[in-house]
Write a protein that holds these residues in place. Sequence first.
Motif, short mmCIF file in Angstrom:
data_model
loop_
_atom_site.label_atom_id
_atom_site.label_comp_id
_atom_site.label_asym_id
_atom_site.label_seq_id
_atom_site.Cartn_x
_atom_site.Cartn_y
_atom_site.Cartn_z
N PRO A 53 0.84 -1.20 0.00
CA PRO A 53 0.00 0.00 0.00
C PRO A 53 0.88 1.25 0.00
CG PRO A 53 -0.67 -1.51 1.74
CD PRO A 53 0.62 -2.02 1.18
N THR A 54 0.43 2.30 -0.70
CA THR A 54 1.20 3.54 -0.70
C THR A 54 1.08 4.26 0.63
OG1 THR A 54 -0.69 4.69 -1.68
CG2 THR A 54 1.02 3.88 -3.18
N ASN A 55 -0.02 4.01 1.34
CA ASN A 55 -0.23 4.59 2.66
C ASN A 55 -0.96 3.55 3.51
OD1 ASN A 55 -1.02 5.97 4.95
ND2 ASN A 55 -1.74 7.77 3.84
N ILE A 56 -0.31 3.05 4.51
CA ILE A 56 -0.88 1.98 5.34
C ILE A 56 -2.14 2.44 6.08
CG2 ILE A 56 0.35 2.34 7.52
CD1 ILE A 56 -0.01 -0.99 5.71
N ARG A 57 -2.30 3.74 6.23
CA ARG A 57 -3.49 4.28 6.90
C ARG A 57 -4.71 4.35 5.97
NH1 ARG A 57 -1.55 5.83 11.74
NH2 ARG A 57 0.54 6.67 11.86
N ARG A 58 -4.52 4.03 4.71
CA ARG A 58 -5.63 3.99 3.75
C ARG A 58 -6.30 2.63 3.88
NH1 ARG A 58 -3.25 5.72 -1.12
NH2 ARG A 58 -3.55 7.81 -0.32
N LEU A 59 -7.31 2.58 4.73
CA LEU A 59 -8.01 1.33 5.02
C LEU A 59 -8.80 0.86 3.80
CD1 LEU A 59 -9.49 2.25 8.50
CD2 LEU A 59 -7.31 1.19 8.00
N PRO A 60 -8.98 -0.44 3.67
CA PRO A 60 -9.80 -0.94 2.57
C PRO A 60 -11.21 -0.33 2.56
CG PRO A 60 -8.59 -2.74 3.55
CD PRO A 60 -8.35 -1.54 4.42
N SER A 61 -11.77 -0.09 3.73
CA SER A 61 -13.11 0.48 3.80
C SER A 61 -13.17 1.90 3.23
CB SER A 61 -13.63 0.46 5.24
OG SER A 61 -12.77 1.19 6.09
N MET A 62 -12.03 2.58 3.14
CA MET A 62 -12.00 3.94 2.59
C MET A 62 -12.01 3.94 1.06
SD MET A 62 -8.98 5.28 5.03
CE MET A 62 -9.28 6.90 5.70
N LEU A 63 -11.80 2.80 0.46
CA LEU A 63 -11.68 2.72 -0.99
C LEU A 63 -12.91 2.15 -1.69
CD1 LEU A 63 -7.97 1.62 -1.17
CD2 LEU A 63 -8.90 3.90 -1.52
N VAL A 64 -13.98 1.93 -0.92
CA VAL A 64 -15.21 1.45 -1.51
C VAL A 64 -15.76 2.54 -2.44
CG1 VAL A 64 -17.60 0.78 -1.04
CG2 VAL A 64 -15.76 -0.06 0.40
N GLY A 65 -16.10 2.15 -3.63
CA GLY A 65 -16.60 3.11 -4.61
C GLY A 65 -15.49 3.73 -5.43
N VAL A 66 -14.26 3.64 -4.94
CA VAL A 66 -13.10 4.17 -5.68
C VAL A 66 -12.52 3.07 -6.56
CG1 VAL A 66 -10.80 5.16 -5.44
CG2 VAL A 66 -12.60 5.82 -3.84
N LEU A 67 -12.43 1.86 -6.00
CA LEU A 67 -11.88 0.72 -6.72
C LEU A 67 -13.00 -0.19 -7.22
CD1 LEU A 67 -8.99 -0.31 -4.30
CD2 LEU A 67 -8.82 1.11 -6.35
N ASP A 68 -12.77 -0.84 -8.37
CA ASP A 68 -13.74 -1.84 -8.81
C ASP A 68 -13.58 -3.08 -7.92
OD1 ASP A 68 -11.86 -3.84 -10.07
OD2 ASP A 68 -11.41 -2.13 -11.36
N GLU A 69 -14.48 -4.03 -8.06
CA GLU A 69 -14.50 -5.18 -7.15
C GLU A 69 -13.21 -5.98 -7.15
OE1 GLU A 69 -17.14 -9.14 -6.11
OE2 GLU A 69 -17.91 -7.71 -7.57
N ASP A 70 -12.66 -6.27 -8.33
CA ASP A 70 -11.42 -7.05 -8.40
C ASP A 70 -10.24 -6.29 -7.80
OD1 ASP A 70 -12.61 -9.23 -9.55
OD2 ASP A 70 -12.13 -8.63 -11.61
N SER A 71 -10.14 -4.98 -8.07
CA SER A 71 -9.07 -4.17 -7.50
C SER A 71 -9.20 -4.09 -5.99
CB SER A 71 -9.08 -2.76 -8.10
OG SER A 71 -8.86 -2.81 -9.49
N MET A 72 -10.44 -4.02 -5.52
CA MET A 72 -10.70 -3.96 -4.08
C MET A 72 -10.23 -5.25 -3.40
SD MET A 72 -11.87 -2.03 -1.74
CE MET A 72 -12.70 -1.97 -0.19
#
Length: 124
Positions: free
Chosen positions: A30-49
């Motif tokens: 991860p580029t930033n360990i504080r970027r939680l997976p829950s913060m990326l919902v809607g930003v990433l497609d399902e496979d990227s998530m």
Amino acid sequence: MYGQEFASEHARKYFKKVKNAQEAHEAIRPTNIRRLPSMLVGVLDEDSMKLYILIWSRIVACQMEPAIIEQMLLDVGNDDESIILRYACSRIEFLGYQAVLRYIRLVMSKLHENGEEIKQLHPR
């Protein structure tokens, strides 16, 4: 995020144990360990998530304290030991790195149910 008792005192360093062991590429983190997976919902497609969740969880978990699991074994039998019954169980005393895995299972289940609910998740 999990509390000081889950963090290792020093950053863990891993070394090759086998001469021809395959290692992860330096870019796979991860580029930033504080970027939680829950913060990326809607930003990433399902496979990227799913890929981000896998990478993030392994990076965080490998730097955490190990789990402490108490194991119990009970043997019950007759005097001549012709019949022995064995019971085994375990109890988690301290989750350690397994706390990340529980959080990820929760994130994945919410991702499949409804992606918007995932933004409300917190590991505790």
